[in-house]
Design a protein around this motif. Structure first.
Motif, PDB file in Angstrom:
ATOM      1  N   LYS A 125       1.927   2.646 -22.655  1.00 19.18           N
ATOM      2  CA  LYS A 125       2.639   3.428 -21.638  1.00 19.18           C
ATOM      3  C   LYS A 125       4.076   2.969 -21.441  1.00 19.18           C
ATOM      4  CE  LYS A 125      -1.579   4.531 -19.091  1.00 19.18           C
ATOM      5  NZ  LYS A 125      -2.319   4.357 -17.820  1.00 19.18           N
ATOM      6  N   ASP A 126       4.375   1.744 -21.867  1.00 24.57           N
ATOM      7  CA  ASP A 126       5.709   1.176 -21.630  1.00 24.57           C
ATOM      8  C   ASP A 126       6.700   1.464 -22.756  1.00 24.57           C
ATOM      9  OD1 ASP A 126       4.882   0.031 -19.205  1.00 24.57           O
ATOM     10  OD2 ASP A 126       4.054  -1.712 -20.251  1.00 24.57           O
ATOM     11  N   SER A 127       6.220   1.985 -23.889  1.00 21.88           N
ATOM     12  CA  SER A 127       7.136   2.201 -25.013  1.00 21.88           C
ATOM     13  C   SER A 127       7.865   3.530 -24.868  1.00 21.88           C
ATOM     14  CB  SER A 127       6.370   2.170 -26.346  1.00 21.88           C
ATOM     15  OG  SER A 127       5.539   3.302 -26.463  1.00 21.88           O
ATOM     16  N   LYS A 128       9.116   3.535 -25.348  1.00 21.06           N
ATOM     17  CA  LYS A 128       9.857   4.797 -25.465  1.00 21.06           C
ATOM     18  C   LYS A 128       9.419   5.460 -26.759  1.00 21.06           C
ATOM     19  CE  LYS A 128      14.358   5.075 -24.589  1.00 21.06           C
ATOM     20  NZ  LYS A 128      15.843   4.980 -24.774  1.00 21.06           N
ATOM     21  N   LYS A 129       9.099   6.745 -26.701  1.00 26.07           N
ATOM     22  CA  LYS A 129       8.591   7.451 -27.877  1.00 26.07           C
ATOM     23  C   LYS A 129       9.585   8.539 -28.299  1.00 26.07           C
ATOM     24  CE  LYS A 129       3.952   6.347 -26.373  1.00 26.07           C
ATOM     25  NZ  LYS A 129       4.459   5.583 -25.212  1.00 26.07           N
ATOM     26  N   ILE A 130       9.978   8.468 -29.567  1.00 21.80           N
ATOM     27  CA  ILE A 130      11.005   9.365 -30.114  1.00 21.80           C
ATOM     28  C   ILE A 130      10.450  10.079 -31.332  1.00 21.80           C
ATOM     29  CG2 ILE A 130      13.329   9.477 -31.110  1.00 21.80           C
ATOM     30  CD1 ILE A 130      13.889   6.770 -29.669  1.00 21.80           C
ATOM     31  N   ALA A 131      10.652  11.390 -31.406  1.00 21.45           N
ATOM     32  CA  ALA A 131      10.251  12.173 -32.589  1.00 21.45           C
ATOM     33  C   ALA A 131      11.468  12.853 -33.189  1.00 21.45           C
ATOM     34  CB  ALA A 131       9.202  13.213 -32.206  1.00 21.45           C
ATOM     35  N   TRP A 132      11.604  12.746 -34.513  1.00 20.07           N
ATOM     36  CA  TRP A 132      12.687  13.420 -35.241  1.00 20.07           C
ATOM     37  C   TRP A 132      12.139  14.707 -35.850  1.00 20.07           C
ATOM     38  CZ3 TRP A 132      15.316   8.667 -34.795  1.00 20.07           C
ATOM     39  CH2 TRP A 132      16.723   8.738 -34.914  1.00 20.07           C
ATOM     40  N   VAL A 133      12.932  15.758 -35.837  1.00 19.93           N
ATOM     41  CA  VAL A 133      12.570  17.017 -36.487  1.00 19.93           C
ATOM     42  C   VAL A 133      13.683  17.360 -37.474  1.00 19.93           C
ATOM     43  CG1 VAL A 133      11.949  19.443 -36.170  1.00 19.93           C
ATOM     44  CG2 VAL A 133      11.360  17.767 -34.392  1.00 19.93           C
ATOM     45  N   HIS A 134      13.328  17.450 -38.756  1.00 23.15           N
ATOM     46  CA  HIS A 134      14.319  17.624 -39.826  1.00 23.15           C
ATOM     47  C   HIS A 134      14.347  19.020 -40.415  1.00 23.15           C
ATOM     48  CE1 HIS A 134      15.251  13.265 -40.312  1.00 23.15           C
ATOM     49  NE2 HIS A 134      14.027  13.135 -39.843  1.00 23.15           N
ATOM     50  N   ILE A 135      13.443  19.899 -39.969  1.00 23.16           N
ATOM     51  CA  ILE A 135      13.304  21.194 -40.643  1.00 23.16           C
ATOM     52  C   ILE A 135      13.176  22.308 -39.607  1.00 23.16           C
ATOM     53  CG2 ILE A 135      10.771  21.171 -40.795  1.00 23.16           C
ATOM     54  CD1 ILE A 135      13.119  22.152 -43.684  1.00 23.16           C
ATOM     55  N   ARG A 370      30.130   6.613 -36.131  1.00 19.62           N
ATOM     56  CA  ARG A 370      29.946   7.521 -34.995  1.00 19.62           C
ATOM     57  C   ARG A 370      28.465   7.849 -34.791  1.00 19.62           C
ATOM     58  NH1 ARG A 370      33.542  12.972 -34.268  1.00 19.62           N
ATOM     59  NH2 ARG A 370      32.505  13.842 -32.441  1.00 19.62           N
ATOM     60  N   ARG A 371      27.773   8.204 -35.883  1.00 19.29           N
ATOM     61  CA  ARG A 371      26.351   8.566 -35.799  1.00 19.29           C
ATOM     62  C   ARG A 371      25.493   7.379 -35.365  1.00 19.29           C
ATOM     63  NH1 ARG A 371      28.332  13.010 -36.948  1.00 19.29           N
ATOM     64  NH2 ARG A 371      28.540  12.808 -34.705  1.00 19.29           N
ATOM     65  N   MET A 372      25.763   6.192 -35.904  1.00 17.80           N
ATOM     66  CA  MET A 372      24.939   5.025 -35.594  1.00 17.80           C
ATOM     67  C   MET A 372      25.093   4.604 -34.136  1.00 17.80           C
ATOM     68  SD  MET A 372      23.063   4.500 -38.144  1.00 17.80           S
ATOM     69  CE  MET A 372      22.280   3.100 -37.333  1.00 17.80           C
ATOM     70  N   LYS A 373      26.267   4.784 -33.574  1.00 18.63           N
ATOM     71  CA  LYS A 373      26.469   4.490 -32.148  1.00 18.63           C
ATOM     72  C   LYS A 373      25.590   5.415 -31.300  1.00 18.63           C
ATOM     73  CE  LYS A 373      28.692   3.016 -28.380  1.00 18.63           C
ATOM     74  NZ  LYS A 373      28.191   3.931 -27.339  1.00 18.63           N
ATOM     75  N   GLU A 374      25.534   6.695 -31.671  1.00 16.55           N
ATOM     76  CA  GLU A 374      24.704   7.664 -30.941  1.00 16.55           C
ATOM     77  C   GLU A 374      23.228   7.282 -31.006  1.00 16.55           C
ATOM     78  OE1 GLU A 374      27.706  11.416 -32.037  1.00 16.55           O
ATOM     79  OE2 GLU A 374      25.736  11.208 -33.014  1.00 16.55           O
ATOM     80  N   ILE A 375      22.770   6.919 -32.210  1.00 16.05           N
ATOM     81  CA  ILE A 375      21.346   6.603 -32.407  1.00 16.05           C
ATOM     82  C   ILE A 375      20.967   5.310 -31.694  1.00 16.05           C
ATOM     83  CG2 ILE A 375      19.625   5.962 -34.150  1.00 16.05           C
ATOM     84  CD1 ILE A 375      21.113   7.987 -36.024  1.00 16.05           C
ATOM     85  N   SER A 376      21.820   4.301 -31.764  1.00 12.26           N
ATOM     86  CA  SER A 376      21.552   3.038 -31.063  1.00 12.26           C
ATOM     87  C   SER A 376      21.445   3.260 -29.562  1.00 12.26           C
ATOM     88  CB  SER A 376      22.654   2.015 -31.358  1.00 12.26           C
ATOM     89  OG  SER A 376      22.605   1.616 -32.710  1.00 12.26           O
ATOM     90  N   ASP A 377      22.280   4.129 -29.032  1.00 10.55           N
ATOM     91  CA  ASP A 377      22.230   4.436 -27.604  1.00 10.55           C
ATOM     92  C   ASP A 377      20.896   5.086 -27.224  1.00 10.55           C
ATOM     93  OD1 ASP A 377      24.763   3.433 -27.226  1.00 10.55           O
ATOM     94  OD2 ASP A 377      25.775   5.382 -27.174  1.00 10.55           O
ATOM     95  N   ILE A 378      20.366   5.933 -28.101  1.00 12.95           N
ATOM     96  CA  ILE A 378      19.066   6.569 -27.836  1.00 12.95           C
ATOM     97  C   ILE A 378      17.945   5.537 -27.874  1.00 12.95           C
ATOM     98  CG2 ILE A 378      17.369   8.232 -28.731  1.00 12.95           C
ATOM     99  CD1 ILE A 378      19.847   9.827 -29.803  1.00 12.95           C
ATOM    100  N   ILE A 379      17.946   4.664 -28.886  1.00  9.64           N
ATOM    101  CA  ILE A 379      16.899   3.639 -29.012  1.00  9.64           C
ATOM    102  C   ILE A 379      16.942   2.681 -27.808  1.00  9.64           C
ATOM    103  CG2 ILE A 379      16.153   1.632 -30.364  1.00  9.64           C
ATOM    104  CD1 ILE A 379      17.005   3.194 -32.866  1.00  9.64           C
TER     105      ILE A 379
END
Length: 380
Positions: A125-135, A370-379
């Motif tokens: 319950k404590d983990s952040k859960k992220i799903a990527w959609v590529h299609i 630029r992209r990696m900064k965005e992704i790190s912020d999400i994680i």
């Protein structure tokens, strides 16, 4: 400093655009900040030319190793059969518990389908859960094979805190199919512009100077539209001087080869197979062609943009966003007739100089940092 424990789940480690993006992502996450475990649904050999040394690796379905003894192969087959039966019969929660024993701060399903279903079963319950959609899941709902029903797939996605679509059109299609919007956002793929430019210089590819030279890259499957591309080449070959080189492998290779031979297209289309380093081929070309029936946000088209090549493409998800407000080539109606009309115009052009200034400006948007900064912020 406490490292965040991050679990990534992916179906396979190699073979497509999503896997290539995954490699770029892992190679550019700060190792001092993240303790990374990768789970693949299907076992793969980890090649550290593509993946960083510091990741921990696990898998669910074992690879049948032909170099081992018969007993070992039989045992692996039996285990896989049992695990497949469990996947089909168990709830995601029960299946997750069987394999994932550690606790993580962040759990990421990096691709649709099996990986997304498994991570949705997390009991943490404590983990952040992220799903990527590529299609585009409206155009290409391949994930149906991983679920018993669309309702089950919707329920799995509702367990995620963040759902990241790789383009605006992918997000729109996802929201329409899944009826979920509050946790969904656009996250463009990280593409390593520095590495791409370096690798493009590693080999000197030369094409004939008396014809127009095009390149396209992708799996040889129906989605990529190479069958209709070859039909168009056959219709236009007597009117223009050109050659299209296709880099990639896939189940349609024999069918495409037969068509090329039957219609004497050997001088107009060349199947070059999978290339570990495709960038010199792009760099040497006059332009990049995409004939796809559907995409999410084309990695190879982005790479062609970074190498400042005009892009002539069907109107599939992500292409208008790739161009932005810039004139980077042409986007045609996604049909055989639309593709033919565009290529007639393209083949008739003397050169593609008109696009160069806008391509150069637009390529700045796809800087890796630029992209990696965005992704790190999400994680985080």
């Amino acid at each position: 400093m406490h490292k965040k424990k991050v679990l990534f789940m992916i179906n396979s480690m190699y073979g497509g655009g999503a896997e290539k993006i995954f490699q770029t992502l892992l190679n550019n996450l700060e190792p001092s900040k993240y303790d990374i475990t990768v789970y693949s649904v299907n076992q793969c050999k980890i090649d550290h030319k593509y993946y960083p040394e510091n990741i921990k690796y696990k898998y669910i379905f074992g690879e049948i190793d032909e170099s081992t003894g018969q007993i070992s192969k039989i045992i692996t087959k039996i285990k896989n059969k049992i695990n497949l039966s469990r996947y089909e019969k168990d709830s995601p929660e029960t299946f997750y518990k069987r394999f994932i024993k550690e606790k993580y701060d962040v759990e990421v399903a990096f691709i649709e389908g099996y990986a997304t279903k498994i991570i949705s079963g997390s009991n943490n319950k404590d983990s952040k859960k992220i799903a990527w959609v590529h299609i585009d899941l409206m155009e290409n709902p391949w994930t149906e094979v991983a679920y018993h029903s669309l309702e089950e797939e919707k329920e799995c996605y509702q367990k995620y805190d963040n759902i990241l679509g790789v383009s605006e059109e992918v997000v729109k299609a996802f929201e329409k199919r899944m009826d979920i919007s509050d946790t969904v956002s656009v996250q463009y793929n990280p593409v390593d512009d520095i590495e791409i430019n370096q690798k493009a210089k590693m080999e000197n590819i030369e094409y004939p100077s008396n014809i127009k030279n095009f390149v396209t890259i992708g799996r040889l499957v129906d989605q990529k539209g190479y069958d209709r591309l070859l039909h168009i080449v056959n219709e236009l070959k007597d009117y223009f001087k050109f050659c299209i080189r296709i880099l990639g492998e896939g189940s349609d290779r024999e069918k495409l080869e037969d068509y090329i031979k039957k219609n004497d297209l050997e001088d107009y289309v060349k199947l070059l197979g999978f290339q570990n380093n495709p960038y010199p081929y792009i760099k040497a070309a006059d332009a990049f062609i995409c004939s796809s029936r559907s995409e999410g946000f084309s990695t190879v088209a982005t790479e062609a943009m970074i190498l400042q090549k005009p892009i002539f493409t069907t109107d599939c998800a992500g292409m208008k966003e790739l161009f932005g407000e810039y004139d980077c080539g042409m986007i045609c109606e996604n049909s055989k007739d639309g593709l033919k009309r565009m290529l007639e115009e393209v083949f008739a052009k003397e050169n593609f100089d008109e696009y160069q200034q806008d391509i150069k400006k637009r390529s700045e948007f796809f800087k890796l940092e630029r992209r990696m900064k965005e992704i790190s912020d999400i994680i985080d």
